[in-house]
Design a protein around this motif. Sequence first.
Motif, short mmCIF file in Angstrom:
data_model
loop_
_atom_site.label_atom_id
_atom_site.label_comp_id
_atom_site.label_asym_id
_atom_site.label_seq_id
_atom_site.Cartn_x
_atom_site.Cartn_y
_atom_site.Cartn_z
N VAL A 312 -8.41 2.60 -11.24
CA VAL A 312 -7.56 1.51 -12.29
C VAL A 312 -8.17 0.50 -11.80
N ALA A 313 -7.34 0.00 -10.19
CA ALA A 313 -7.52 -1.85 -9.30
C ALA A 313 -7.42 -1.28 -8.75
N PRO A 314 -9.06 -0.80 -7.94
CA PRO A 314 -9.12 -1.01 -6.50
C PRO A 314 -9.01 -2.03 -5.70
N SER A 315 -8.13 -1.93 -3.89
CA SER A 315 -8.27 -2.92 -3.36
C SER A 315 -7.93 -3.30 -2.07
N PRO A 316 -7.87 -3.58 -0.99
CA PRO A 316 -8.00 -3.89 0.39
C PRO A 316 -6.26 -3.26 0.30
N ALA A 337 -6.48 6.67 11.14
CA ALA A 337 -8.49 5.51 10.70
C ALA A 337 -8.74 5.04 9.38
N LEU A 338 -7.65 5.72 8.29
CA LEU A 338 -8.00 4.97 6.90
C LEU A 338 -7.17 3.47 7.38
N VAL A 339 -6.69 2.55 8.03
CA VAL A 339 -6.11 1.23 8.28
C VAL A 339 -6.49 0.51 8.94
N ASP A 340 -7.12 1.28 10.03
CA ASP A 340 -8.76 0.86 11.11
C ASP A 340 -9.57 0.21 10.06
N GLU A 343 -9.22 -3.09 8.09
CA GLU A 343 -8.79 -4.15 9.88
C GLU A 343 -9.70 -5.75 9.07
N PRO A 344 -10.73 -4.90 9.00
CA PRO A 344 -11.99 -6.54 8.87
C PRO A 344 -11.78 -7.18 7.24
N ASP A 345 -10.85 -6.45 6.45
CA ASP A 345 -10.97 -7.26 5.51
C ASP A 345 -9.40 -7.48 5.21
N LEU A 346 -8.21 -7.57 6.46
CA LEU A 346 -6.65 -7.38 6.39
C LEU A 346 -6.02 -8.15 7.70
N ASP A 347 -7.43 -8.31 8.11
CA ASP A 347 -6.98 -8.99 9.97
C ASP A 347 -5.52 -9.81 9.69
N GLY A 348 -5.65 -10.79 8.86
CA GLY A 348 -4.59 -11.68 9.00
C GLY A 348 -3.37 -11.12 7.97
N LEU A 352 -0.83 -4.87 7.35
CA LEU A 352 -1.58 -4.18 8.17
C LEU A 352 -1.20 -4.23 9.55
N HIS A 353 -0.76 -5.07 10.28
CA HIS A 353 -0.81 -4.42 11.89
C HIS A 353 1.09 -3.61 11.65
N ALA A 354 2.11 -4.35 11.06
CA ALA A 354 2.66 -4.02 10.71
C ALA A 354 2.51 -2.00 10.69
N VAL A 355 2.17 -1.39 9.66
CA VAL A 355 2.10 -0.30 9.29
C VAL A 355 0.77 0.80 10.57
N ARG A 356 0.47 -0.21 11.27
CA ARG A 356 -0.57 0.91 12.03
C ARG A 356 -0.07 0.36 13.66
#
Length: 400
Positions: A312-316, A337-340, A343-348, A352-356
Amino acid sequence: MTAPDVETVFRAEYGRAVAVLVRLLGDIDLAEEAVQDAFTTALERWPRTGVPPSPAGWIITTARNRAIDRLRREATRDGRHAQAALLHAPDAPPEEGPVRDERLRLIFTCCHPALAMPARVALTLRLLGGLTTAQIARAFLVPEPTMAQRLVRAKAKIRDAGIPYRVPRDADLPDRLAAVLAVVYLIFNQGFEGESGLCEEAVRLGRLLAELMPDEPEVTGLLALMLLVESRSAARRDEDGTLVPLLEQDRRLWDRSLVAEGQTLVRRCLRRGRPGPYQIQAAIQAVHSDSPGPAHTDWGQILRLYDQLMAVAPSPVVALNRAVAVAETEGPALALALVDSLEPDLDGYRVLHAVRADLLRRLGRTAEAALAYERAVELSESPAERAHLTRRRREIAPER
């Protein structure tokens, strides 16, 4: 009265003061400048004279006087007298309409359909919460110059199109609701990130919205979501002020009255059968709140709810949160693999980096995990979060 005391008043009253001045002036920039001038004056005077009996009233009166002075200097004679007469009428009857609260009124007024949705939300955050352009840019995950241009364009469009500053009619409220809910939720998130008083203000606004629009399930869902998250505030930091992640929190510290209220609202949403993004997020938080401990969390149910949210509300960002649930149900390798892939959309985006980093740590890839933690620390501006991430990195790489 010290500078921190003035800052406390600023956080509590800035939005209301701007709301009052915008209604009187019909000019966003003038209202903002007048209120900011009033707080600058307070910072100079209150340490010497003491806090006035009504700090909010003092700020509004001083801001109005500053606006009068500016209008007298800059306006034409006729315009000057008309505006001054308006500003000198403190007992004028309030504008009629369904929205009575000044700050909620400002939200609905600024969330005009003529503005693009991101502009509506960003502008209202700026006016209501006194947030800086940098803070709003972080909330939207865009560069600060991009957000600055967005705010300038929104103000210009309001001015050039002659959009009126008035309370919307009952019939107009539903069309503006999505933007209003987005504003309230972002105010809450800024409070969650450490901006004092904003969580409480967002919950207050959420309650007012629920009274104003009791038949809108997404209003109920947003209030439930905020209550369930806010119920954990006492457990969110340890004695040193370091952030404590949800799964490591002492659940005995959770506010059970807020949990019960939030869960009641979630059940009310479920009975209506009209799921939306805020209701689904509230349901996810309710699952966490149902569990007596991390080991008993129903991650399968949480993953199914994230699948529904992606529909219903897809987003990175939603996909990133879903990956956390995947890690608990199907293992960290698949989640990584999903998080990687995000990364192009959420590098900043620091989360993302904490989860990774956490996933790499669980996979035994400590050198890569340490680098990911360092990147998350670099992007974080919250002292509590930085302390937590730094501690995590030192646990796996003390030599760095």
